[in-house]
Design an enzyme around this catalytic site. Structure first.
Site, PDB file in Angstrom:
ATOM      1  CG  HIS D  99      -7.853   1.043  10.649  1.00  0.00           C
ATOM      2  ND1 HIS D  99      -7.412  -0.259  10.594  1.00  0.00           N
ATOM      3  CD2 HIS D  99      -7.801   1.601   9.538  1.00  0.00           C
ATOM      4  CE1 HIS D  99      -7.149  -0.397   9.230  1.00  0.00           C
ATOM      5  NE2 HIS D  99      -7.370   0.560   8.473  1.00  0.00           N
ATOM      6  CG  ASP D 102      -8.490  -1.562  13.473  1.00  0.00           C
ATOM      7  OD1 ASP D 102      -9.467  -1.807  13.156  1.00  0.00           O
ATOM      8  OD2 ASP D 102      -7.375  -1.333  13.015  1.00  0.00           O
ATOM      9  CG  ASP D 294      -0.157  -2.687   4.257  1.00  0.00           C
ATOM     10  OD1 ASP D 294       0.695  -2.365   5.070  1.00  0.00           O
ATOM     11  OD2 ASP D 294      -1.392  -2.477   4.299  1.00  0.00           O
ATOM     12  CG  ASP D 338      -3.593  -4.991   5.179  1.00  0.00           C
ATOM     13  OD1 ASP D 338      -4.459  -5.370   5.836  1.00  0.00           O
ATOM     14  OD2 ASP D 338      -3.849  -3.724   4.491  1.00  0.00           O
TER      15      ASP D 338
END
Ligand SMILES: [Co+2]
Ligand SMILES: [Co+2]
Ligand SMILES: [Co+2]
Ligand SMILES: [Co+2]
Ligand SMILES: [Co+2]
Ligand SMILES: [Co+2]
Ligand SMILES: [Co+2]
Ligand SMILES: [Co+2]
Lengths: 438, 438, 438, 438
Positions: D99, D102, D294, D338
């Protein structure tokens, strides 16, 4: 006569066998961790799921068509006895387990019911003698008959309590007659639908009275089976009194019964209560209450008891780890397949495929658990992790020497705390490797 | 100085008031069931949710902007003290409750932390004196600091146990200093992540030792607060030791602590454990263990502790029913709003609207419960339903005179059993009518 | 002849009535929000739960003993017809709903089954004529018979698909004959047990084909009922294809069926799918798909469909809010009590008490919802909350004028963002006050 | 400089290796099912969990102490870039995902934030060039900042929508600049807390507008990444709009976006929605919507997203089965971890052990899935099970030739139906044997 003529005797053929009617992992006489697999596992077939269940569910009729379904009630009961011993023999399973209602038709009166039971019990006894098969446990069904609509020992109707007690009396006598190793109490209707109309205290007191009566009568007739409570949190009751191991232990403590009972832990009941199977087993074990297991598995995405045959290897490994760690192993208990074939597995062969799947899965779990213990895979992790309680301030805590004052004094002069990683991801990967290496 | 200058003193204005800053149902001096509402309910504000919480969640930063957020740590703590008493005053709430970490900043060392605490405790004491507000309970936070990553009294690291013990010691001293009516133990990190690396027996034994040390030290310093365990099944731990009331009772019994503790039951923790709030309250009550409540509500479709302000009237009615039925009512305990405003309710006014909603909901619940009891709405149903245990065979069962043999003899000659409907749909409709009539 | 001779005609007596056989809130001819209650609510009795269900559950036999249980199958069916119209009459309910299997015994062949149906359908038609009662919807039971063990239209066996199709054909003819206002598709076995042995694509394609055939045939015979899909996420199937409203809508869109169907939303199915009832209703409504409702409630702590009679007033208020907001209200649909008396409510009277409870609860919900709308309690909150989309940059977004570039340009020169509290606690308290004021 | 100097380059050493810093199953260049493992799996490291997460949870502070934590914000961001490429290199992982929040600190204004991003993006681009590592996908964080308290594109505040749009614009530019293969939309705050104050229709319409703007702008700037929606049912929102695959598909269909998007399916999100991971993958696959995954796992007994590293071999096998069956395999997508190390796994080494566990588990899953397909273990079961749809009446159904009338005519003359067992227990045992043989 044979009821499963299409099914041969199931033999151990090893992991490369392509024969669906063979064990690939369960080798009854193979020595694991100092005993044969058979001695460790003490498998039992559940009469109700195997011989009585039809595959009916709340939205549909039974699917299983068994040879005996066209017979009259008592003849059907007799055919099931034959089928039971044929199946035990073909599966090489040493034990079976039943509710009274599984083995004989209920009569119009208690006397009649008991007479029907006597006929079948005599037949079971003969078969036990001739085959060497044994009764792991029996119990009485205090949940199916409409009289138990408000509970059995926890009913609002004293007449019903009395009927349940009389039924229990017969159950204990049957257990004695057949040499049952255990006697199980599962309280399917011992719970409540709503507190609005429930006298919770009276119901629990009556449950305590009921269990005391059982203990007294068993002693009186010399029935020395291990007594087991089987916890389940819900279903059929909205809320059941023996919710989980901790609840059952609290109850037994409160009513002065803790040393008279152990627990029969079912995998699917554990998860319905919000616990893993191993949690329930560990809790029972460290309380000296691990008596026997009902081997099955649930569906984590469904909110009811699916009683599936166990195929999850991580779970069976951890279950067998607890059993091997238990003082005396599974003891007089056993590994009872309280599991039913799926409604869509309605052919006789499925009964065999399902038990083979369960037995092979437990055999693998046993071997993996033995390896975990022999190689101290988890024990070394644990003893290293808690080593600080073996010396210094930790030893003082464990010995009872420490007080809040002494610990405060210690902290005020101590060095900063350093914790260590618990390494869970690595441990789980190692666990997989052990399971997959057996 | 005022921290909530936009908010007036909240007064009871009755159900027709359109003033959002008014009680519509909570009338502190109104007599219900023989006591004032204030005496029955003993409301408390939870310091952490009200003055410390920011609205942060695992996916987002805090949303609440409070006046004190720009201050330095110790000044912020002081401002919160002022805000606490202003809010208690404006809401007409007699009690508050806190963790040590809520009221003062943690220092670099235990000594420094304790010094910070002393400053604030002195200030709280002054405010208590000048306002007449009291401390319902205090506790110490043994879960936020990273040192408790593996648990506090159930840590794998003896140094951490010692630190927790020293912190507990201070907590008991603070409680004594402020005249706390209760002292609460909630074991946020007292649980485990996985059994693979956990010595369950040692951890539980250490928890027992920790509680015994607390009992001993409280006695030594003359701190006579009621000690409370607050069960919760999970979160933050994957599995917590005080799972629910039954589990806590089993634990306290096993470790010889049952007569030293009662329970603080939280509504949302009950439902996370698979029980209704009233189930947990009733279980505690009939075991003589109902000490206090954390008043909130969860979301039945979410699997975590949402700690919502209580607005469900059926639940608060049934909760107050249990409390009114409890020997001594709520006793030294109280109704503590362990509840947080939604992350989207980030304005100061929401703190008031939320407490008003909760207080009004409990006031209604109290009135409805009183009416249920005064009119024997449920009591008559229950006593009629179980009447068969008052005479004949039922009385023999309850008195302990009956045995399995005597009950079998009874059944063999008895008339067929007749059960009666439990009428649950009708009872629920009646319950609605009672709740809606107050 | 009367089947419920102990039960008088249920009249509206108002909230102060102590008569258990009276409505306290449902007053059929009372005008609310411009129509009579009867017109708004269009109540229906569910034949299966009311006349066929025995109270059996997976752990126990039926408890309900109805007068007709001793009759032969066809006579039993006829007695149920009489009982249905007697109950509708006494409860003042205008509609009923059934599956084919509810009304007539299944024969040994399709031809025989259809012949049995013809007998009963003729009788129902006569009764409809003489009483003025109507059929809200009918459907065919494609889940009970063992032939549907692997599904009906989504079976792995083409013979079974054919049988289901032939049964559906008759169901459409029956619906036309009786002037059914709707025809419902609930796919109890239209789902899967495991993907390991499932051709998901073929099964869904076949479901699409089945529905297209229904649409085509209804058109051919001039049966103009509203077609409804009833979503449910699981049970009896492990995973059902019409999981929830969104899933059903996705399916109908993909198979070109969206304009031919609406949804029949059941409260308990909504919560099993992880949604509130109002979520499912709102989702259906804003997609133009809200057709009818199955009025019941589940137990939030149990993982299966308990089909309880609705007594939760917040839920019924929010449900009626969605219906009143729906274009045309409930339209040709209705409020069908897909609800069963508890197993412990086994007396005939309970059928009446339960329906009274449900009807009164919906009547209150209707009145509360009307008041919410008339006073714009929620509408004003919503329109104020979203007002920024009515002008300026918000209007540009809604009109489609804005682009990422134009919005970036806007942000680069805009003032800091200010959000407002969503005030949820206050809104919930207000909602309670509205519900409690009707 | 090295951030993980204690950690060597992880090499494949085979299943007998005892080296914790080695792959035992993942052998990147090994050919399986016609491609290298690396090509099949396209592993990615999740920046947020690996470099940003601290181990904080709602009840506790972060536990992870990383070298960079003491640095200033921008320097910390730079250190994380270095750490990212060092970790990718040492783990031999080809992709990463992030993101915007991040990788760079948020500034006081959008312009400042974008400037910060530019600095880091340039650095990432250089590192990508020098290392050959690639960006699997990027996204923008529209959930952490308090401005998104009421949603981002589904906010009640048009200013916030605008800010989210401007942020999205930059995100698309960053993706283009770094050659991202995919761009992901996960709507953490795109949902609602309560329908009481929500304009559901407007919010969904705005979500549709937002996605259309993204499609338009990506086209305009020539960013040709695959666009992915990542469904999740709840958390942080009480109810999220992209509940599951079916809901996302319904939404995309309704808003004319289905051909512009695929799905990024997360294992833990699937189970939170009441589905298995393989259900969500299969649903996406047969709709042509399976884009990326993910890779993690949840805890079936916890009701929130635990994002654990995947170690369950049955699940990874079935996931890889779906991917191998997917047209083009995983295509431009990948297997993104993830997943976060447990709070108690707070040391740097745990980041490596956890990824090794996940990569080895997926490598085994890949091999097992390939074997399932190559040996037609499941395919043969399925094609045999559904064979009746290949001929006769079944073929007529599939071809669209059959009607209700033709099927009724068929049934009226057909022989009795015979179903076959679905053999699920046997299939599960076979599946275990395949998984354990690779
Ligand atoms: Co069992
Ligand atoms: Co079970
Ligand atoms: Co609490
Ligand atoms: Co809480
Ligand atoms: Co329904
Ligand atoms: Co239902
Ligand atoms: Co994800
Ligand atoms: Co996740």
């Amino acid at each position: 006569m044979s009821h499963f003529s299409n099914v041969p005797k199931i033999q151990y053929e090893g992991r490369d066998s392509k024969n669906p009617f063979a064990f690939k992992h369960y080798n009854s006489q193979e020595i694991v961790f100092g005993k044969t697999m058979e001695e460790h596992l003490r498998f039992a077939v559940a009469y109700w799921h195997t011989f009585n269940a039809s595959g009916a569910d709340p939205f549909g009729a039974g699917t299983a068509v068994r040879a005996w379904d066209s017979l009259s009630p008592l003849d059907r009961s007799k055919a099931r006895v034959e089928a039971n011993f044929e199946l035990l023999e073909k599966l090489n399973v040493p034990f079976y387990a039943f509710h009274d209602a599984d083995i004989a038709p209920e009569g119009a009166t208690l006397a009649e019911t008991n007479k029907n039971l006597d006929v079948i019990v005599a037949m079971l006894k003969d078969y036990q003698k001739s085959t060497g098969k044994k009764l792991l446990w029996n119990t009485v069904n205090l949940f199916t008959n409409p009289r138990y609509v408000h509970g059995a020992s926890t009913t609002s109707n004293a007449e019903v309590f009395a009927y349940a007690a009389a039924t229990l009396k017969k159950g204990l006598e049957v257990g004695k007659e057949l040499g049952a190793e255990n006697y199980v109490f599962w309280g399917g209707r011992e719970g409540y639908e709503s507190l609005l109309n429930t006298d919770l205290k009276l119901e629990l007191d009556n449950l305590g009275r009921f269990l005391h009566m059982a203990v007294d009568y068993a002693k009186e007739i010399g029935f020395d089976a291990q007594f087991l409570i089987e916890p389940k949190p819900m279903e059929p009751s909205k809320h059941q009194y023996d919710f989980d191991s901790a609840t059952a232990i609290a109850f037994l403590q409160s009513y002065g019964l803790k040393d008279k009972f152990k627990l029969n832990i079912e995998a699917n009941h554990a998860t319905l209560a919000g616990h893993t199977f191993e949690h329930e087993l560990r809790t029972a074990r460290i309380n000296g209450m691990l008596g026997s297991i009902d081997a099955n598995q649930g569906d984590p995405l469904l909110g009811w008891d699916t009683d599936e045959f166990p195929t999850d290897l991580v779970t069976t490994t951890l279950a067998m780890f607890e059993i091997l760690k238990n003082e005396g192993g599974i003891g007089r208990g056993g590994v009872n397949f309280d599991a039913k074939v799926r409604r869509s597995s309605f052919e006789d062969e499925d009964l065999f495929f399902a038990h083979i799947a369960g037995m092979d899965t437990y055999a693998r779990g046993l071997k993996a658990a033995a390896k975990l213990i022999e190689n101290r895979v988890l024990d070394d992790i644990v003893s290293h992790r808690y080593r600080s309680f073996s010396e210094g301030i930790g030893a003082d805590i464990v010995s009872g020497k420490a007080t809040l004052q002494s610990l405060e004094a210690y902290v005020l002069q101590a060095k900063p705390i350093r914790n260590e990683s618990a390494r869970l991801e690595q441990i789980k990967a190692n666990l997989n490797d052990v399971i997959f290496s057996v």
